[in-house]
Design an enzyme around this catalytic site. Structure first.
Site, mmCIF file in Angstrom:
data_model
loop_
_atom_site.group_PDB
_atom_site.id
_atom_site.type_symbol
_atom_site.label_atom_id
_atom_site.label_comp_id
_atom_site.label_asym_id
_atom_site.label_seq_id
_atom_site.Cartn_x
_atom_site.Cartn_y
_atom_site.Cartn_z
ATOM 1 N N LYS A 70 -9.471 3.491 -22.977
ATOM 2 C CA LYS A 70 -8.979 4.771 -22.480
ATOM 3 C C LYS A 70 -7.622 4.599 -21.802
ATOM 4 C CE LYS A 70 -10.443 8.399 -19.180
ATOM 5 N NZ LYS A 70 -11.533 8.743 -18.229
ATOM 6 N N SER A 146 -13.064 13.155 -18.685
ATOM 7 C CA SER A 146 -11.740 12.821 -19.170
ATOM 8 C C SER A 146 -11.736 11.720 -20.232
ATOM 9 C CB SER A 146 -10.860 12.392 -17.997
ATOM 10 O OG SER A 146 -11.377 11.242 -17.353
ATOM 11 N N SER A 170 -16.781 11.821 -15.985
ATOM 12 C CA SER A 170 -15.889 11.623 -17.130
ATOM 13 C C SER A 170 -16.387 10.644 -18.175
ATOM 14 C CB SER A 170 -14.504 11.188 -16.642
ATOM 15 O OG SER A 170 -13.883 12.240 -15.950
#
Length: 477
Positions: A70, A146, A170
């Site tokens: 990520k 996220s 997230s």
């Protein structure tokens, strides 16, 4: 279609049934084919990855496993480290984060980085810098956030596993939206080095999204453990997590929670998934008791907001100092600017009050574990939203919707307790639903054992073939 999981991939390479180069080339081909329709991967390092395979990978438990990271808070040397923000668009990571270094030492092949909302501030992955990531189950819907880029990539079958992080849900929110398993580990389980984020680190945790429980356990074994000098660390597990996941969880007393005091309305399908999971747990021999929440979502949101907001200001100010200029109009999205202005004016005493309140919430929620072993709830209060619902160009809309999506998840960030989203059924439109289980600090082994039991009893599958996953090839970097 999803391929073998990470455990099976590493075993195939180890046994000579396949080889690391073939596995890597196949993953690269899948990314090139599938990502143009999903926009999950924002930077690639295909040539570098193939060179590393040719030079020889470490003989670790992830030997030959392709993996994505990520693009937020965890950096890959030589790749842009943007956090989904135009302010950081030309920032390049000078070295690997400790977590990425651990993946590499375990033999993983890092192929690139995944999309994230700006600085992780949204429950949907729709940054202005890279554009929205689409859910492999439905191109019109959000993959969550996220860690939405990572979740979409794994759900589509580009790679078996991907790094993710969780500051308010997230990992768990996109896991639920994309039909994956997502475990947020205990506070201090995974070192944040070299990013000194003590304040936001109190609520944020790094781990992964996976298709199987055993993959999550294996990656946690690779990632876990403090670095000397870390400000805090989680309790040591009784055995490797991969072993704990294989154990019988025993007969657990599970507290079922389907509504929140002064919280958002819970959609009947989301509550129904939690009740259906409770019935399965009963059939597996566990005891289910109805319980009530010992926190108010708005109180948790205020507390978490101060801790993360103070770090947001520090992060933006440090970047501006490095650039030697003031904040420009188009540096950050409207919602991020609103938060920046609010928390830049925050008195220092408010940070201390938030830290104190976080501890109080921890004790309040922790008292529930005097009565039950595990807490069960929906992961999301409402089904997965359409893209555009959480629009950062409209701060008022974000304020109205965002708290709904973290109502059940963010409390375990404030308390530091481990929590996991387990795929369980689908909504009326065919999108996956997730149910959340939480345990006391250090209880990841118990959660993994329960999740593995549920996985055997009610296996979850991949998304249907969907036109959104087709498109023109993306060039590699």
């Amino acid at each position: 279609m999803r391929g073998p999981d990470a455990v099976a991939t590493a075993a195939a390479v180890r046994n000579g049934e396949s080889d690391a180069r073939t596995v890597t080339e196949q993953a690269i081909a899948r990314i090139r084919k599938l990502d143009p329709g999903l926009n999950a991967v924002v930077h690639t390092r295909f040539d570098a990855a193939l060179a590393e395979v040719a030079a020889g990978l470490p003989d670790g438990p992830l030997h030959g496993v392709p993996l994505l990271v990520k693009d937020l808070g965890t950096e890959v040397e030589g790749l842009p480290a943007t956090g989904g923000s135009r302010l950081f668009a030309d920032a390049v990571a000078p070295r690997d984060s400790e977590l990425v270094a651990r993946y590499r030492r375990a033999g993983a092949v890092v192929l690139g980085t995944t999309n994230t909302p700006e600085l992780g501030l949204n429950a949907s992955t729709e940054p202005a810098l890279f554009g929205p990531t689409r859910n492999p189950w439905s191109g019109a819907h959000s993959p969550g956030g996220s860690s939405g880029g990572s979740a979409a990539a794994v759900a589509a079958g580009m790679v078996p596993v991907a790094h993710a992080s969780d500051g308010g849900g997230s990992i768990r929110i996109p896991a639920a939206a994309c039909g994956l398993f997502g475990l947020k580990p205990s506070r201090g389980r995974v070192s944040p080095a070299p990013r000194p984020t003590t304040l936001s680190g109190l609520v944020s945790a790094h781990h992964a999204v996976t298709t199987t429980v055993r993959d999550s356990a294996l990656l946690l074994d690779v990632a876990a453990g403090p670095l000397p000098g870390d400000a805090y660390a989680a309790p040591q597990p009784a055995a490797p997590f991969a072993e704990l996941a294989r154990r019988d969880p025993g007969r657990l007393r599970i507290g079922l929670l389907t509504e929140l005091p002064q919280g958002p309305d819970v959609h009947p399908e989301c509550a129904g998934a939690a009740r259906a999971a409770a019935l399965l747990c009963e059939r597996l021999g566990h005891e289910i008791v109805e319980t009530t929440a010992r926190y108010r979502p708005a109180d948790v949101g205020r507390t978490s907001g101060v801790l993360m907001g103070a770090d947001l200001v520090a992060q933006i100010d440090a970047r501006l100092d490095r650039l030697g200029r003031p904040l420009a109009d188009d540096d950050i999205e409207p919602f991020t600017r609103v938060l920046y202005e609010i928390y830049r004016a925050l008195p220092a005493a408010d940070v201390s009050r938030a830290l104190r309140r976080a501890q109080e919430i921890g004790w309040e929620v922790g008292a529930a574990f005097d009565e039950v072993d595990v807490l069960l709830s929906p992961t999301l209060a409402q089904p997965t939203p359409l893209l555009g619902t959480l629009d950062t160009a409209d701060p008022e809309s974000i304020y109205r919707h965002a708290s709904v999506h973290s109502a059940f998840t963010s409390v375990y960030n404030v308390t530091g307790m481990p929590a996991m989203s387990v795929p369980f059924g689908h909504d009326g439109g065919g999108l996956p639903l997730g149910v959340q289980f939480a345990a006391p600090l250090g209880g990841e082994g118990q959660l993994l054992a329960l999740a593995a039991q549920l996985e055997r009893a009610a296996p979850w599958g991949g998304p249907p073939t969907h036109p959104v996953t087709e498109g023109r090839e993306k060039t590699s970097g």
